[in-house]
Design an enzyme around this catalytic site. Structure first.
Site, PDB file in Angstrom:
ATOM      1  N   ASN A  50     129.778  82.629 -34.315  1.00 10.48           N
ATOM      2  CA  ASN A  50     129.353  83.228 -33.049  1.00 10.48           C
ATOM      3  C   ASN A  50     127.877  82.980 -32.736  1.00 10.48           C
ATOM      4  O   ASN A  50     127.488  82.982 -31.573  1.00 10.48           O
ATOM      5  CB  ASN A  50     129.635  84.738 -33.118  1.00 10.48           C
ATOM      6  CG  ASN A  50     128.925  85.502 -32.024  1.00 10.48           C
ATOM      7  OD1 ASN A  50     129.357  85.519 -30.876  1.00 10.48           O
ATOM      8  ND2 ASN A  50     127.797  86.125 -32.370  1.00 10.48           N
ATOM      9  N   SER A  58     119.524  86.350 -37.901  1.00 12.29           N
ATOM     10  CA  SER A  58     118.455  85.443 -38.344  1.00 12.29           C
ATOM     11  C   SER A  58     117.057  85.976 -38.105  1.00 12.29           C
ATOM     12  O   SER A  58     116.155  85.675 -38.867  1.00 12.29           O
ATOM     13  CB  SER A  58     118.589  84.064 -37.691  1.00 12.29           C
ATOM     14  OG  SER A  58     118.182  84.105 -36.356  1.00 12.29           O
ATOM     15  N   TYR A 118     122.871  73.464 -22.466  1.00 11.04           N
ATOM     16  CA  TYR A 118     123.609  74.480 -23.216  1.00 11.04           C
ATOM     17  C   TYR A 118     125.106  74.137 -23.159  1.00 11.04           C
ATOM     18  O   TYR A 118     125.802  74.157 -24.186  1.00 11.04           O
ATOM     19  CB  TYR A 118     123.323  75.854 -22.600  1.00 11.04           C
ATOM     20  CG  TYR A 118     124.190  76.983 -23.091  1.00 11.04           C
ATOM     21  CD1 TYR A 118     123.944  77.593 -24.322  1.00 11.04           C
ATOM     22  CD2 TYR A 118     125.245  77.474 -22.318  1.00 11.04           C
ATOM     23  CE1 TYR A 118     124.737  78.649 -24.761  1.00 11.04           C
ATOM     24  CE2 TYR A 118     126.025  78.523 -22.749  1.00 11.04           C
ATOM     25  CZ  TYR A 118     125.774  79.117 -23.969  1.00 11.04           C
ATOM     26  OH  TYR A 118     126.551  80.158 -24.403  1.00 11.04           O
TER      27      TYR A 118
END
Ligand code: NAP
Length: 258
Positions: A90, A37, A156
């Site tokens: 992933n 990205s 997280y």
């Protein structure tokens, strides 16, 4: 079992764990779409390396948190490499925070990548896999999701716990179409994510500390995770679905009752 032309997309496939997964699946004969990205260079370098080894591979930019970009990613991979047989979700980011340092904007961004990213790519991929009656989807979660005690990983961990329940529910929805959905929970793996902005000295100290938390007495390498993914992505794993495979060297610091 008849030979299948394997075509894999690995989100965040350019660096760290994703890079090792891309290389491992390529070595087994799959064509690879390396998604990234922010940083094209590592993705392009990996594709050059894969081409040199005789693999069909492309690097494709897409922020998986955006449904339109996720759809465009899958469309381009299929147009250039052929029908997808393997999706490895992933791509992920870590925004360390505790109850004290909670920052809603940072954590919302992390949720969009870690959770919505999995939803977006899976939705974009499933119609083709369903039509062909075959697919392997592997989601990279984390052992944080099942209760490790590392400070700063609270929120997280919550995003990755969500990935685990999505994995099981997607497996339930897609199983009759020949599509398996499983998750791998890596332990502490040496990548840019775990290195962060630490100095060499700080990083060595961190590695030494994490080594002590495992039964096998070492930290993980990206290849440790790639090997587990390769099994779940293989045609032979067709009776294995809705499973969570923890690959953490036998971590000893789980909180609560795990
Ligand atoms: P990493 O070294 O930071 O690499 C992350 C990869 O994801 C890069 O290729 C990055 O590419 C890509 N990425 C980030 N945001 C993206 C987005 N919005 N859309 C598409 N790609 C994106 O991370 P890693 O350590 O290899 O981690 C990989 C996965 O394993 C993550 O899901 C992570 O949560 C999980 N995990 C890691 C560990 C560990 O110890 N390392 C442990 C448990 C779980 P760009 O830089 O180009 O964006």
């Amino acid at each position: 079992m008849p030979q299948i032309h394997q075509v894999a997309i690995v989100t965040g496939g350019s660096r760290g764990i994703g890079r090792a997964i891309s290389a491992h699946l390529a070595a087994q004969g799959a064509a690879i779409c390396v998604n990234y990205s922010a940083q094209p260079e590592p993705a392009e370098a990996l594709v050059t390396e894969l081409h040199a080894g005789g693999t069909s591979a492309i690097a494709v930019h897409a922020d998986v948190s955006d449904p339109a970009q996720a759809h465009a990613l899958i469309d381009r991979a299929e147009a250039e490499l052929g029908p997808l047989t393997i999706l490895v979700n992933n791509a992920g980011i870590s925004a360390p925070a505790t109850l004290e340092t909670y920052d809603e904007a940072a954590l919302e961004r992390m949720r969009r990548v870690n959770v919505n990213g999995v939803i977006n790519t899976t939705r974009a991929t499933m119609a083709g896999m369903k039509a062909r009656g075959y697919g392997r989807i592997v989601n990279i979660a984390s052992n944080a999701a099942i209760g490790t005690a590392l400070p700063g990983t609270t929120f997280y961990a919550a995003t990755k716990a969500e990935v685990l329940i999505l994995t099981k529910r997607f497996a339930l929805e897609l199983g009759r179409s020949g599509i398996t959905v499983n998750a791998v929970c890596p332990g502490w793996i040496v990548t840019d994510m775990t290195r962060g902005s630490t100095t060499e000295g700080e990083f060595s100290a961190r590695v030494a500390g994490m080594r002590e938390r495992t039964m096998v007495g070492r930290v993980g390498a990206p290849e440790d995770i790639a090997a587990a993914v390769a099994f779940l992505a293989s045609p032979e794993a067709g009776f294995t679905t809705a499973q969570v495979l923890t690959v953490d060297g036998g971590r000893k610091d789980y909180i609560g009752h795990g």
